[in-house]
Design an enzyme around this catalytic site. Structure first.
Site, short mmCIF file in Angstrom:
data_model
loop_
_atom_site.label_atom_id
_atom_site.label_comp_id
_atom_site.label_asym_id
_atom_site.label_seq_id
_atom_site.Cartn_x
_atom_site.Cartn_y
_atom_site.Cartn_z
N ASP A 1 2.24 2.71 2.81
CA ASP A 1 2.17 3.52 4.02
C ASP A 1 3.23 3.08 5.02
O ASP A 1 3.52 1.90 5.17
CB ASP A 1 0.77 3.47 4.64
N CYS B 1 -2.39 7.77 4.37
CA CYS B 1 -3.64 8.48 4.13
C CYS B 1 -4.13 9.18 5.38
O CYS B 1 -3.54 9.08 6.46
CB CYS B 1 -4.70 7.51 3.63
N CYS C 1 -5.29 0.13 7.16
CA CYS C 1 -4.21 1.04 7.57
C CYS C 1 -4.38 1.45 9.03
O CYS C 1 -3.43 1.88 9.67
CB CYS C 1 -4.05 2.23 6.64
N CYS D 1 0.82 -1.20 0.00
CA CYS D 1 0.00 0.00 0.00
C CYS D 1 0.85 1.25 0.00
O CYS D 1 0.47 2.29 -0.50
CB CYS D 1 -0.94 -0.01 1.21
S1 FES Z 1 -2.32 4.46 4.31
FE1 FES Z 1 -2.98 3.65 2.42
S2 FES Z 1 -5.08 3.48 2.75
FE2 FES Z 1 -4.41 4.34 4.60
#
Ligand code: FES
Ligand code: PLP
Ligand code: PLP
Ligand code: FES
Lengths: 385, 125, 385, 125
Positions: free
Chosen positions: D35, D58, D102, D33
């Site tokens: 993150d 995010c 996440c 992803c």
């Molecule tokens: S960090 Fe990628 S969806 Fe939340």
């Protein structure tokens, strides 16, 4: 000139409240519902409100509604989507002879994919016999699709009884309820169906939008591919103004239905009485099991398109099952399936009522029609006077 | 859909009716479509003095009947025989494509009526 | 708060003239275009006027345009419709890695029907190489579908050159021109393509309507079945208000395009300059061969969704190719296909201009953005200051 | 999409930063992803005196980082170890379904930071 619109089964005028909601959507909430920003979130909110309104009208849960581009797409999505998803279980589909072309033609196309399709006959009132469904069910039957009410003669099928049989058999039940939703009470749980097709422009919403009710757990392949919209069952940027209009129409219908149903029924009775007073006119369809907006008669010795044109010159909008109206060679498959002969089917006249119609409208039609019938009969080589 | 000319001939059809003891009668019908057209001729000295029709069919069928009868009235039999479907459609300012088939009926019925007239003449001889 | 909409490649606000035309259609011409009576004929007239306007915008003939429910359906109809119709001739389809999901996913689904699909790579600007198309053409190739301009980075593909190769080879050429029509001059005969997808809501028309240009003589099976609408290629009651709105939008775009194209280009240059003045920002896409409304940059060390949310709090609507915006696991397939790494793709920001944007809008963005970037970088474990 | 609570913690995140010579540091990242989350602990007498984070991700990732750090500040190590992903999400008033993955990061990073702290403690012994 007085204009009397009596073709509400073909399409309805858009309700002023619907137009207002659509304009508001387009002016103030034009975002793409998939967008992260506020424009997108506002659009998404409207989308989900509309879904809740449509769901409410048929007693469904919002997450069981997916929006389509109309009744035709909802029918096709069901037929191809369910049949293909169930292919491993069986390859038999049951439908009826008076279905809308969206269903009949899709079923016909299925046969090219190795499906066997049984097209059930109807009785002389246009009704599917429950026992015929029973007899047609086979171990390979995966899907049964029978319309709730017919668009030409308005006959209401015994969907609840049929669904019980179909479910007991383990097959999936779909009904095309385009002509009943908003006209009579329709509840997906009362009927028990797994899928139901709806169309906005038959209930005073805009054209080009419809919905498919999909009972939770029902497997269905999409017809087309792309974005993740509508739970991946129907990709593409949502028709937001159309959907908002549909939602508003559903809301209005839910509110007005009880009263309008009675009023329509009364206007309908007056119209039928008046029409049957003309010599050699017969009522097509079921005497009582028919949607309250539908009148369908055959006027012997005359042809439907000429009749429509003459009515049109008097400001009256109607439709006919004559082959000549559609440019096809055969008259209405519905009337033929009911055992009505070509000639009489040619002279059929459908008048379908709506919320703007008044008693004066009906009297106007009953005033104008006999003269027109007389004129056309005077021209007809079939009429011996 | 229809031209003004078609609508005029449909709403005010010329020569509707029957002729008693007609010199010739022609009927054609397209069973698959359900339209039927009957033309009556009153011929004198090889000239079409009068013509009438009865038609069961769509607006185009009625309008072409009306126009066809107008076009041959007062003409000789030979002139009438030259009438084509296209001439009738043209005189009406054209017809929608899906209606061309029923526009054929009028000339066909006329030709049949003339054949009937000729057969009757032959029989008299 | 100032609201600056910079997401015109996602969707556009509906033009006031479009709304007006749609309201007029719904209020005064609600008939079903298939009906014989005057309500129907009036509707039919509007339908054909809209078709002529859409055709005119791309230099086509009206009878070569069929209306669909959007760009997604136009793409799917092409891919399934042409491939299935050509099945006997061959089973090979060519597309490119940066296509919209409507094309990529439909092509993917085709492989289940026994088709082989070649997905061409793109260069680092996002452009398909003509020589790659040439090399991929095989005797079995029946369809080539390459987008005119990409929706994320705006890169314009050399469709004319590609089409020449494809046509010389005897295959059918489709282009998804959803992002170019109304933005740059597009002419089906100049490009030479056989099919072209359009979408209304990208050119200030309503959502839920699109069109497919089909060059005369091109064989195509329908996706669904039913009534005879749209030359039997797309059944269902026509989305008349949507189509009328689309037609109006096409008319307006044809008129405004020459001037707007220049204005967009100038705003775009200023925006790019301003963005590149922020440290560690890179421009994605082609420096010159891009649609004039598109800006796409990657802002290192920060993630797109957070950036969008912070911009949104300042009234600025934008989009990103970050995986986090879409809820998927991989960032934009377009950026990845261009060779951009996951992390940088995550930090991408797309700003797409439209007719309502002003110089002040641009200055506002350039004023607000650096602070946001600073805040997010301060939170980022990737950023060493 | 996000609750007001999420937006508040996203726009005004608590405890952003780093701790020099932290008692424990934990970093988790979801490569697929993209993150990445890093948590720094300052532990004294088994109590979390201070905590800081840095997050690339995010809105939900940032908000959960902020909330998780708030929830454990001043708690004992054992109490902090009991923090679940669900508790963080609940404290934020819920998260959208596609963001649940996440939201798992914060508690994971915290657990890693505690493990790091314990390992360092063990090393000292
Ligand atoms: S960090 Fe990628 S969806 Fe939340
Ligand atoms: C029974 C029935 N099913 C399906 C349809 C098709 O719906 P739509 O016009 O929205 O495609 C109609 C109306 O035309 C209908 O009457
Ligand atoms: C290149 C491209 N193709 C197709 C589509 C899909 O069009 P629609 O949103 O009308 O379904 C879009 C927009 O989302 C697009 O940008
Ligand atoms: S008489 Fe049937 S179409 Fe003309």
């Amino acid at each position: 000139m007085r204009r009397v619109y009596l073709d509400h089964s073909a399409t309805t005028p858009v309700h002023p409240g619907v137009i207002e909601a659509m304009v508001d959507c387009m002016q103030n909430h034009f975002g793409n519902p998939s967008s992260v920003h506020s424009f997108g979130r506002e659009a998404k909110k409207l989308l989900e409100e509309a879904r809740a309104n449509v769901a409410h009208l048929i007693g469904a849960r919002p997450e069981e509604i997916i929006f389509t581009s109309g009744g035709t797409e909802a029918d096709n999505l069901t037929i191809f989507g369910v049949a293909r998803a169930m292919r491993k279980k069986g390859n038999h589909v049951i439908t009826s002879a008076t279905e809308h072309h969206a269903v009949l033609d899709a079923c016909q196309a299925l046969t090219k994919e190795g499906f066997e399709v049984t097209v059930l006959p109807v009785d002389e009132t246009g009704m599917v016999r429950v026992e015929d469904v029973k007899a047609a069910l086979k171990p390979e039957t995966v899907l049964v699709t029978i319309m709730h009410a017919n668009n030409e003669v308005g006959t209401i099928n015994p969907i609840k009884e049929i669904t019980q049989l179909v479910k007991a058999h383990g097959a999936i039940m779909h009904t095309d309820a385009v002509q009943t939703v908003g006209k009579i009470p329709v509840d997906v749980n009362d009927l028990g169906v797994d899928l139901m097709s709806l169309s906005s422009h038959k209930i005073y919403g805009p054209k080009g939008v419809g919905a498919l009710y999909i009972r939770k757990g029902t497997k269905l392949f999409p017809l087309s591919h792309g974005g993740g919209q509508e739970r991946k069952r129907r990709p593409g940027t949502e028709n937001l103004p159309g959907i908002v209009g549909f939602g508003k129409a559903a809301e209005i219908m839910a509110r007005e239905l009880p009263e309008e149903m009675g009023r329509m029924g009364r206007l309908r009775q007056r119209l039928i009485e008046g029409l049957l007073a003309i010599p050699e006119v017969q009522l097509n369809g079921h005497p009582t099991e028919r949607i309250p907006i539908n009148v369908n008669v055959s006027i012997k010795y005359i042809e439907g398109e000429s009749l429509l044109l003459m009515l049109d010159m008097k400001g009256i909008a109607a439709s006919s099952g004559s082959a000549c109206t559609s440019g096809s060679l055969d008259p209405s498959h519905v009337l033929l399936a009911m055992g009505i002969c070509h000639e009489v089917a040619h002279g059929s006249l459908r008048l379908t009522l709506g919320r703007d119609n008044t008693e004066e409208d009906i009297e106007y039609v009953l005033d104008v029609l006999p003269q027109i019938v007389e004129r056309l009969r005077a021209m007809s080589p079939l009429y011996a006077n | 859909m229809y031209t003004d000319k078609v609508m005029d001939h449909f709403m005010n059809p010329r020569n509707v009716g029957e002729i008693d003891n007609a010199s010739g009668v022609g009927e054609v019908g397209n069973a698959s479509c359900g339209d039927i057209m009957r033309i009556y001729l009153d011929v004198e000295d090889n000239i079409i003095k009068d013509v009438k029709f009865k038609t069961f069919g769509c607006g185009a069928a009625i309008a072409t009947s009306s126009m066809a009868t107008e076009l041959i009235k007062g003409k000789t039999i030979d002139e009438a025989l030259e009438l084509t479907n296209k001439a009738v459609a043209d005189a009406l300012g054209g017809l929608p494509p899906q209606k061309m088939h029923c526009s054929n009926l009028a000339a066909d019925a006329l030709h049949k009526a003339i054949a009937d007239y000729k057969a009757k003449q032959d029989a008299k001889k």
